[in-house]
Design a protein around this motif. Structure first.
Motif, PDB file in Angstrom:
ATOM      1  N   GLY A  38      77.446  21.094  -9.658  1.00  0.00           N
ATOM      2  CA  GLY A  38      76.217  21.400 -10.390  1.00  0.00           C
ATOM      3  C   GLY A  38      75.167  22.006  -9.467  1.00  0.00           C
ATOM      4  N   ASP A  39      74.989  21.412  -8.272  1.00  0.00           N
ATOM      5  CA  ASP A  39      73.995  21.931  -7.324  1.00  0.00           C
ATOM      6  C   ASP A  39      74.366  23.342  -6.848  1.00  0.00           C
ATOM      7  OD1 ASP A  39      72.567  19.599  -7.498  1.00  0.00           O
ATOM      8  OD2 ASP A  39      73.179  18.807  -5.546  1.00  0.00           O
ATOM      9  N   ILE A  40      75.648  23.572  -6.595  1.00  0.00           N
ATOM     10  CA  ILE A  40      76.072  24.902  -6.124  1.00  0.00           C
ATOM     11  C   ILE A  40      75.808  25.940  -7.222  1.00  0.00           C
ATOM     12  CG2 ILE A  40      78.016  26.332  -5.341  1.00  0.00           C
ATOM     13  CD1 ILE A  40      79.300  23.750  -4.219  1.00  0.00           C
ATOM     14  N   LEU A  41      76.125  25.561  -8.466  1.00  0.00           N
ATOM     15  CA  LEU A  41      75.895  26.498  -9.576  1.00  0.00           C
ATOM     16  C   LEU A  41      74.405  26.772  -9.762  1.00  0.00           C
ATOM     17  CD1 LEU A  41      78.493  25.071 -12.131  1.00  0.00           C
ATOM     18  CD2 LEU A  41      78.668  27.252 -10.911  1.00  0.00           C
ATOM     19  N   ARG A  42      73.588  25.708  -9.695  1.00  0.00           N
ATOM     20  CA  ARG A  42      72.129  25.914  -9.879  1.00  0.00           C
ATOM     21  C   ARG A  42      71.562  26.773  -8.748  1.00  0.00           C
ATOM     22  NH1 ARG A  42      72.761  20.970 -12.342  1.00  0.00           N
ATOM     23  NH2 ARG A  42      72.727  19.812 -10.392  1.00  0.00           N
ATOM     24  N   ALA A  43      72.075  26.615  -7.529  1.00  0.00           N
ATOM     25  CA  ALA A  43      71.611  27.461  -6.417  1.00  0.00           C
ATOM     26  C   ALA A  43      71.955  28.923  -6.705  1.00  0.00           C
ATOM     27  CB  ALA A  43      72.249  27.003  -5.103  1.00  0.00           C
ATOM     28  N   GLY A  46      70.174  34.325  -8.289  1.00  0.00           N
ATOM     29  CA  GLY A  46      70.478  35.494  -9.121  1.00  0.00           C
ATOM     30  C   GLY A  46      71.815  36.137  -8.802  1.00  0.00           C
ATOM     31  N   THR A  47      72.802  35.350  -8.354  1.00  0.00           N
ATOM     32  CA  THR A  47      74.115  35.929  -8.060  1.00  0.00           C
ATOM     33  C   THR A  47      74.889  36.178  -9.361  1.00  0.00           C
ATOM     34  OG1 THR A  47      75.274  33.820  -7.967  1.00  0.00           O
ATOM     35  CG2 THR A  47      74.218  34.562  -5.916  1.00  0.00           C
ATOM     36  N   GLU A  48      75.988  36.913  -9.220  1.00  0.00           N
ATOM     37  CA  GLU A  48      76.845  37.180 -10.382  1.00  0.00           C
ATOM     38  C   GLU A  48      77.416  35.868 -10.922  1.00  0.00           C
ATOM     39  OE1 GLU A  48      80.784  39.832 -11.100  1.00  0.00           O
ATOM     40  OE2 GLU A  48      79.408  40.475  -9.504  1.00  0.00           O
ATOM     41  N   LEU A  49      77.839  34.996  -9.998  1.00  0.00           N
ATOM     42  CA  LEU A  49      78.362  33.685 -10.400  1.00  0.00           C
ATOM     43  C   LEU A  49      77.298  32.910 -11.181  1.00  0.00           C
ATOM     44  CD1 LEU A  49      80.321  31.232 -10.290  1.00  0.00           C
ATOM     45  CD2 LEU A  49      79.423  30.732  -8.018  1.00  0.00           C
ATOM     46  N   GLY A  50      76.073  32.957 -10.671  1.00  0.00           N
ATOM     47  CA  GLY A  50      74.975  32.255 -11.340  1.00  0.00           C
ATOM     48  C   GLY A  50      74.749  32.778 -12.751  1.00  0.00           C
ATOM     49  N   ALA A  51      74.805  34.089 -12.918  1.00  0.00           N
ATOM     50  CA  ALA A  51      74.580  34.684 -14.245  1.00  0.00           C
ATOM     51  C   ALA A  51      75.675  34.244 -15.211  1.00  0.00           C
ATOM     52  CB  ALA A  51      74.542  36.206 -14.133  1.00  0.00           C
ATOM     53  N   THR A  52      76.915  34.205 -14.724  1.00  0.00           N
ATOM     54  CA  THR A  52      78.029  33.752 -15.575  1.00  0.00           C
ATOM     55  C   THR A  52      77.840  32.284 -15.939  1.00  0.00           C
ATOM     56  OG1 THR A  52      79.507  35.253 -14.413  1.00  0.00           O
ATOM     57  CG2 THR A  52      80.559  33.483 -15.665  1.00  0.00           C
ATOM     58  N   ALA A  53      77.536  31.472 -14.917  1.00  0.00           N
ATOM     59  CA  ALA A  53      77.470  30.023 -15.119  1.00  0.00           C
ATOM     60  C   ALA A  53      76.324  29.621 -16.044  1.00  0.00           C
ATOM     61  CB  ALA A  53      77.322  29.325 -13.769  1.00  0.00           C
ATOM     62  N   VAL A  66      86.774  29.808 -12.411  1.00  0.00           N
ATOM     63  CA  VAL A  66      85.549  30.082 -11.645  1.00  0.00           C
ATOM     64  C   VAL A  66      85.248  28.893 -10.728  1.00  0.00           C
ATOM     65  CG1 VAL A  66      83.053  30.473 -11.833  1.00  0.00           C
ATOM     66  CG2 VAL A  66      84.611  31.507 -13.508  1.00  0.00           C
ATOM     67  N   ILE A  67      85.326  27.684 -11.306  1.00  0.00           N
ATOM     68  CA  ILE A  67      84.968  26.472 -10.563  1.00  0.00           C
ATOM     69  C   ILE A  67      85.986  26.186  -9.455  1.00  0.00           C
ATOM     70  CG2 ILE A  67      84.764  23.957 -10.796  1.00  0.00           C
ATOM     71  CD1 ILE A  67      82.394  25.310 -11.993  1.00  0.00           C
ATOM     72  N   VAL A  68      87.250  26.333  -9.759  1.00  0.00           N
ATOM     73  CA  VAL A  68      88.289  26.006  -8.766  1.00  0.00           C
ATOM     74  C   VAL A  68      88.177  26.950  -7.562  1.00  0.00           C
ATOM     75  CG1 VAL A  68      90.783  26.038  -8.369  1.00  0.00           C
ATOM     76  CG2 VAL A  68      89.855  24.890 -10.388  1.00  0.00           C
ATOM     77  N   GLY A  69      87.928  28.219  -7.824  1.00  0.00           N
ATOM     78  CA  GLY A  69      87.759  29.175  -6.719  1.00  0.00           C
ATOM     79  C   GLY A  69      86.553  28.809  -5.859  1.00  0.00           C
ATOM     80  N   MET A  70      85.483  28.418  -6.525  1.00  0.00           N
ATOM     81  CA  MET A  70      84.244  28.068  -5.817  1.00  0.00           C
ATOM     82  C   MET A  70      84.447  26.826  -4.939  1.00  0.00           C
ATOM     83  SD  MET A  70      80.721  27.223  -7.841  1.00  0.00           S
ATOM     84  CE  MET A  70      80.822  25.449  -7.981  1.00  0.00           C
ATOM     85  N   VAL A  71      85.095  25.807  -5.486  1.00  0.00           N
ATOM     86  CA  VAL A  71      85.289  24.564  -4.722  1.00  0.00           C
ATOM     87  C   VAL A  71      86.308  24.793  -3.592  1.00  0.00           C
ATOM     88  CG1 VAL A  71      86.098  22.170  -4.824  1.00  0.00           C
ATOM     89  CG2 VAL A  71      84.656  23.077  -6.647  1.00  0.00           C
TER      90      VAL A  71
END
Ligand code: AP5
Length: 221
Positions: A32-37, A42-49, A63-68
């Motif tokens: 959750g913290d990584i997504l909110r950051a 304003g990253t592409e990941l952030g816009a999707t999330a 998306v989440i598995v790649g990020m973790v």
């Protein structure tokens, strides 16, 4: 130690994670913290999330598995970590298992934080978060010294977009349908330990650390 913190929205995962990582000297990895950051930056990941988060839905597994996976590759996570908010679906749990077992570093323990639904709703709708540093408060249980301002940095306290009443109801339902099956997944693997997560924050921390110490005395003993 490799720890997973499992529990519904508002169970106090973030609150307890801060204390557990201090006692156990492992990094706190909160999806959750990584997504909110990412949303803030304003990253592409952030816009999707953001679309999913604002509706109280889960961000897609790939998306989440790649990020973790990327985060677990960082040097500070090599000898241990505390995962907060991940995994949240059975496919995420299988992906994590594959990743850590493949490295010969399996998950040691899954702490399930147990709280009644009515209490969860009150915790979420009363939560206020510092818009600058992310510190978490509660209007009744953990009020700031000055109303509306963060004790640490003086930043303005705001309500998270997903803590609105209607979104909270959906988040709890999403937890019931998509995340609760993980309880069985980890119980079958002998990893699940319950922590009663009502009472004061200190009481919950004592129970969580006791559950970890029963598994591994570690640096906190
Ligand atoms: P995330 O940020 O992970 O939210 P969550 O799991 O819903 O958990 P919360 O942060 O709401 O609650 P918490 O358990 O940390 O409680 P806290 O300590 O703050 O995820 C947000 C969104 O991101 C998801 O909805 C999804 O869209 C997306 N996402 C994240 N991970 C994902 C994944 N793996 N897959 C897909 N999507 C993902 O405490 C809550 C309040 O209670 C605070 O005000 C606190 O002060 C208070 N409190 C804490 N302890 C106590 C106590 N003992 N007594 C009284 N009050 C207390």
């Amino acid at each position: 130690m490799r720890i997973v913190l499992l529990g519904p929205p508002g169970a106090g995962k973030g609150t307890q994670a801060e204390r557990i990582v201090a006692a156990r000297a492992v990094p706190h990895i909160s999806t959750g913290d990584i997504l909110r950051a990412n949303v803030r930056e304003g990253t592409e990941l952030g816009a999707t999330a953001k679309r999913y988060m604002d509706a109280g839905e889960l961000v897609p597994d790939d998306v989440i598995v790649g990020m973790v996976g990327g985060r677990l590759d960082e040097p500070d996570a090599v000898s241990g970590f505390l995962l907060d908010g991940f995994p949240r679906t059975v496919p995420q749990a299988r992906a994590l298992e594959e990743l850590v077992d493949g490295r010969g570093t399996p998950i040691d323990v899954v702490l399930r934080m147990v709280v009644d639904r009515d209490e969860l709703v009150g915790r979420l709708t009363g939560r206020r978060t510092c818009g600058e540093c992310g510190r978490v408060f509660h209007v009744e249980h953990r009020p700031p010294a000055t109303e509306g301002a963060c004790d640490d940095c003086g930043g303005a306290l705001v309500q998270r977009d997903d803590d609105r009443d209607d979104v909270v109801v959906n988040r709890l339902e999403v937890y019931r349908t998509q995340t609760e099956p993980l309880e069985r997944f980890y119980w079958e693997r002998g990893l699940l330990r319950d922590v009663q997560a009502t009472g004061t924050v200190d009481e919950v921390t004592d129970r969580a650390l006791a559950a970890l110490a029963a598994h591994d005395p570690g640096p906190a003993s």
